[in-house]
Design a protein around this motif. Structure first.
Motif, mmCIF file in Angstrom:
data_model
loop_
_atom_site.group_PDB
_atom_site.id
_atom_site.type_symbol
_atom_site.label_atom_id
_atom_site.label_comp_id
_atom_site.label_asym_id
_atom_site.label_seq_id
_atom_site.Cartn_x
_atom_site.Cartn_y
_atom_site.Cartn_z
ATOM 1 N N ALA A 173 0.852 -1.184 0.000
ATOM 2 C CA ALA A 173 0.000 0.000 0.000
ATOM 3 C C ALA A 173 0.886 1.232 0.000
ATOM 4 O O ALA A 173 1.446 1.587 1.039
ATOM 5 N N PRO A 174 1.074 1.887 -1.148
ATOM 6 C CA PRO A 174 1.927 3.075 -1.192
ATOM 7 C C PRO A 174 1.456 4.135 -0.199
ATOM 8 O O PRO A 174 0.266 4.292 0.054
ATOM 9 N N GLY A 175 2.429 4.824 0.348
ATOM 10 C CA GLY A 175 2.094 5.866 1.306
ATOM 11 C C GLY A 175 2.153 5.409 2.747
ATOM 12 O O GLY A 175 2.175 6.250 3.657
ATOM 13 N N ARG A 176 2.175 4.092 2.984
ATOM 14 C CA ARG A 176 2.308 3.596 4.356
ATOM 15 C C ARG A 176 3.783 3.579 4.744
ATOM 16 O O ARG A 176 4.671 3.569 3.888
ATOM 17 N N SER A 177 4.048 3.538 6.037
ATOM 18 C CA SER A 177 5.440 3.623 6.481
ATOM 19 C C SER A 177 5.833 2.516 7.464
ATOM 20 O O SER A 177 6.941 2.523 7.984
ATOM 21 N N THR A 178 4.947 1.574 7.728
ATOM 22 C CA THR A 178 5.263 0.499 8.658
ATOM 23 C C THR A 178 6.429 -0.333 8.134
ATOM 24 O O THR A 178 6.468 -0.692 6.954
ATOM 25 N N ASP A 179 7.368 -0.655 8.999
ATOM 26 C CA ASP A 179 8.482 -1.515 8.620
ATOM 27 C C ASP A 179 7.975 -2.954 8.562
ATOM 28 O O ASP A 179 7.563 -3.514 9.582
ATOM 29 N N PRO A 180 7.980 -3.607 7.382
ATOM 30 C CA PRO A 180 7.405 -4.953 7.278
ATOM 31 C C PRO A 180 8.201 -6.025 8.011
ATOM 32 O O PRO A 180 7.745 -7.160 8.106
ATOM 33 N N ARG A 181 9.354 -5.673 8.542
ATOM 34 C CA ARG A 181 10.115 -6.640 9.339
ATOM 35 C C ARG A 181 9.589 -6.739 10.761
ATOM 36 O O ARG A 181 9.920 -7.696 11.482
ATOM 37 N N PHE A 182 8.771 -5.754 11.183
ATOM 38 C CA PHE A 182 8.309 -5.697 12.562
ATOM 39 C C PHE A 182 6.842 -5.290 12.595
ATOM 40 O O PHE A 182 6.513 -4.144 12.309
ATOM 41 N N SER A 183 5.993 -6.220 12.965
ATOM 42 C CA SER A 183 4.571 -5.905 13.025
ATOM 43 C C SER A 183 4.287 -4.872 14.113
ATOM 44 O O SER A 183 4.812 -4.971 15.226
ATOM 45 N N PRO A 184 3.417 -3.909 13.830
ATOM 46 C CA PRO A 184 2.990 -2.977 14.884
ATOM 47 C C PRO A 184 1.996 -3.619 15.847
ATOM 48 O O PRO A 184 1.671 -3.042 16.884
ATOM 49 N N HIS A 185 1.509 -4.822 15.488
ATOM 50 C CA HIS A 185 0.525 -5.513 16.319
ATOM 51 C C HIS A 185 1.182 -6.494 17.292
ATOM 52 O O HIS A 185 0.825 -6.540 18.468
ATOM 53 N N LEU A 186 2.157 -7.290 16.797
ATOM 54 C CA LEU A 186 2.735 -8.353 17.622
ATOM 55 C C LEU A 186 4.011 -8.866 16.973
ATOM 56 O O LEU A 186 4.011 -9.219 15.797
ATOM 57 N N VAL A 187 5.090 -8.902 17.754
ATOM 58 C CA VAL A 187 6.344 -9.531 17.327
ATOM 59 C C VAL A 187 6.606 -10.703 18.264
ATOM 60 O O VAL A 187 6.767 -10.515 19.474
ATOM 61 N N LEU A 188 6.608 -11.906 17.710
ATOM 62 C CA LEU A 188 6.891 -13.108 18.488
ATOM 63 C C LEU A 188 8.387 -13.386 18.413
ATOM 64 O O LEU A 188 8.915 -13.689 17.343
ATOM 65 N N ALA A 189 9.064 -13.283 19.532
ATOM 66 C CA ALA A 189 10.502 -13.530 19.592
ATOM 67 C C ALA A 189 10.730 -14.890 20.237
ATOM 68 O O ALA A 189 10.380 -15.107 21.405
ATOM 69 N N PHE A 190 11.326 -15.807 19.482
ATOM 70 C CA PHE A 190 11.517 -17.170 19.964
ATOM 71 C C PHE A 190 12.812 -17.274 20.769
ATOM 72 O O PHE A 190 13.694 -18.092 20.486
ATOM 73 N N THR A 191 12.901 -16.434 21.783
ATOM 74 C CA THR A 191 14.054 -16.389 22.671
ATOM 75 C C THR A 191 13.598 -15.702 23.946
ATOM 76 O O THR A 191 12.391 -15.463 24.133
ATOM 77 N N THR A 192 14.527 -15.360 24.840
ATOM 78 C CA THR A 192 14.196 -14.621 26.062
ATOM 79 C C THR A 192 15.299 -13.613 26.359
ATOM 80 O O THR A 192 16.426 -13.746 25.869
ATOM 81 N N PRO A 193 15.011 -12.607 27.181
ATOM 82 C CA PRO A 193 16.046 -11.627 27.533
ATOM 83 C C PRO A 193 17.237 -12.236 28.269
ATOM 84 O O PRO A 193 18.310 -11.623 28.291
ATOM 85 N N GLU A 194 17.049 -13.409 28.879
ATOM 86 C CA GLU A 194 18.182 -14.063 29.543
ATOM 87 C C GLU A 194 19.286 -14.380 28.549
ATOM 88 O O GLU A 194 20.461 -14.450 28.917
ATOM 89 N N LEU A 195 18.930 -14.572 27.278
ATOM 90 C CA LEU A 195 19.931 -14.777 26.236
ATOM 91 C C LEU A 195 20.229 -13.481 25.499
ATOM 92 O O LEU A 195 21.400 -13.137 25.301
ATOM 93 N N THR A 196 19.221 -12.737 25.099
ATOM 94 C CA THR A 196 19.453 -11.569 24.238
ATOM 95 C C THR A 196 20.092 -10.409 24.976
ATOM 96 O O THR A 196 20.782 -9.593 24.377
ATOM 97 N N GLY A 197 19.847 -10.305 26.275
ATOM 98 C CA GLY A 197 20.204 -9.086 26.961
ATOM 99 C C GLY A 197 19.181 -8.009 26.646
ATOM 100 O O GLY A 197 18.118 -8.283 26.065
ATOM 101 N N PRO A 198 19.449 -6.742 27.001
ATOM 102 C CA PRO A 198 18.477 -5.666 26.766
ATOM 103 C C PRO A 198 18.203 -5.478 25.275
ATOM 104 O O PRO A 198 19.083 -5.642 24.436
#
Length: 408
Positions: A173-198
């Motif tokens: 949809a031209p004119g939109r600016s959402t980064d398609p790599r990161f949903s504005p609704h929900l990002v499921l990260a298959f890890t935890t902060p204990e590994l990733t850090g901040p």
């Protein structure tokens, strides 16, 4: 009951995390389907999976239907750093999005999903969901991009955004600016902060830990070969690096042979970089291994820092020797070292002595195993496929309309 469409690239490491989530949603009574390359999805999702086929290469380049590890997806082994990233985007990710777009459109028309679950590398799914006004969740199979991996490279980030803007003009949809790599609704990260850090991202990230699920098919393995009286290690560079690992696997082979009195080792060698070594009571070389089941018997893993292998190892409390090659692997390797769950070695110009010392360190130093177990505990507490499914159910549920207060 809701309908969830999973949009995935033809890469095993990106399909596997979604398989467990799809199975959990189906067990809860929802309907699931897939958009992608059937040859890549069916062996992992099982014969009952509903798959809506997508092309994965532009028609002009598609002499025959490729498999999930087709040579078209391999990069020249000498590419590293930003050169490898540029090649990845220009030669694979953007052409993949253009090729998948018609199939995703057809899948939406046939399946009528309530929510799309879109892998970070299948950005066409996000752009098309946005154009149709459908909610979509990001399936983040690595944490590198929301832990500041590109923070010091603003020109690279701007270049990627330019590519995505061009893609949006063609299929979104031209004119939109959402980064398609990161949903504005929900990002499921298959890890935890204990590994990733901040994390540095200002996004709705839900850390669910790995979505570990049984594999419908797995290669045979001589389980009787395992000697419970010795430590056991696995050496693997993943299936996508078969053309780059000859020197590294050879150095590992020498290092573990020198320790055969106390260590037995399984080496995964899909590209047969080691040739056809004779049967060995101490070193077992196989083209593929049943990794999840094997991890239950291991004391150490030597790998390239691929996110799935790292997380599956830590899930089982197994410390790591990581030798990152490119892409997100240096970031993931840094997470392993910072968490205390392993040590890092160089992939280029490998040295058998240093590799052996690194193996000794992770096997003999109890602190590494303790750190691996701590992260594994955090993975299980995060909920995995069950937690991811709950978040997706909430996304599929329409928000209630606000109730207007009666006027006084």
């Amino acid at each position: 009951m809701s309908r969830f469409l999973f949009v995935v690239p033809p890469l095993v490491g990106h399909v596997n995390p979604a398989v467990g989530v799809a199975a959990e949603l189906a067990a809860r009574g929802h309907r699931t389907a897939w958009a992608g390359l059937p040859e890549a999805i069916a062996p992992l999702a099982g014969p009952e999976a509903e798959i809506h086929p997508c092309d994965v290469l532009p028609s002009a380049d598609r002499a025959a239907p490729p498999g999930p590890l087709d040579e078209a997806y391999r990069r020249p082994p000498e590419l590293r750093g930003t050169a490898a990233l540029k090649y990845l985007w220009e030669t694979f990710l953007i052409p993949l999005a253009d090729a998948m777009a018609p199939g995703i459109e057809a899948a939406i028309a046939r399946f009528h999903p309530d929510v799309l679950v879109v892998d970070q590398q299948a950005v066409a799914g996000a752009l098309i969901a946005e154009r149709h006004g459908l909610p979509w969740a990001t399936s983040a199979t690595t944490s590198a991009e929301f832990t500041g991996a590109l923070a010091g490279l603003p020109l690279v980030e701007a270049w990627i955004r330019g590519l995505l803007d061009g893609l949006r003009g063609r299929i979104g949809a031209p004119g939109r600016s959402t980064d398609p790599r990161f949903s504005p609704h929900l990002v499921l990260a298959f890890t935890t902060p204990e590994l990733t850090g901040p994390t540095t991202a200002d996004r709705p990230i839900r850390f669910v830990g790995p979505a570990i699920a049984p594999r419908p098919t797995e290669p045979p393995f001589p389980w009787e070969w395992l000697d419970p009286g010795r430590a056991t290690a696995l050496v693997t560079l993943g299936t996508a690096n078969a053309d780059t690992g000859t020197s590294f696997l050879s150095a590992c082979h020498r290092a573990v042979q020198e320790r055969c009195h106390r260590l037995q080792t399984v080496i995964a060698d899909p590209g047969r970089a080691l040739g056809a070594p004779p049967p060995d009571a101490d070193v077992l070389v196989l083209p593929s291994v049943p990794q999840l089941r094997l991890l239950e018997h291991l004391d150490a893993v030597v790998c390239h820092g691929g996110h799935n292998t790292v997380c599956e190892s830590l899930w089982h409390g197994v410390p790591l020797v990581v030798a990152p090659i490119r892409d997100d692997q240096p970031v993931v390797a840094g997470q392993v070292v910072a968490s205390g769950a392993g040590v890092r070695v160089r992939f280029g110009r490998p040295d058998a002595t240093r590799l052996g010392q690194a193996l000794d360190e992770v096997i003999d130093n109890a602190a590494h195993r303790a750190a691996a177990r701590r992260i594994g505990d955090s993975f299980r507490a995060a909920g995995g496929a069950a937690a991811a499914s709950t978040h997706l159910e909430q996304l599929a549920r329409p928000l209630p309309e606000p109730v207007e207060e009666p006027s006084r």
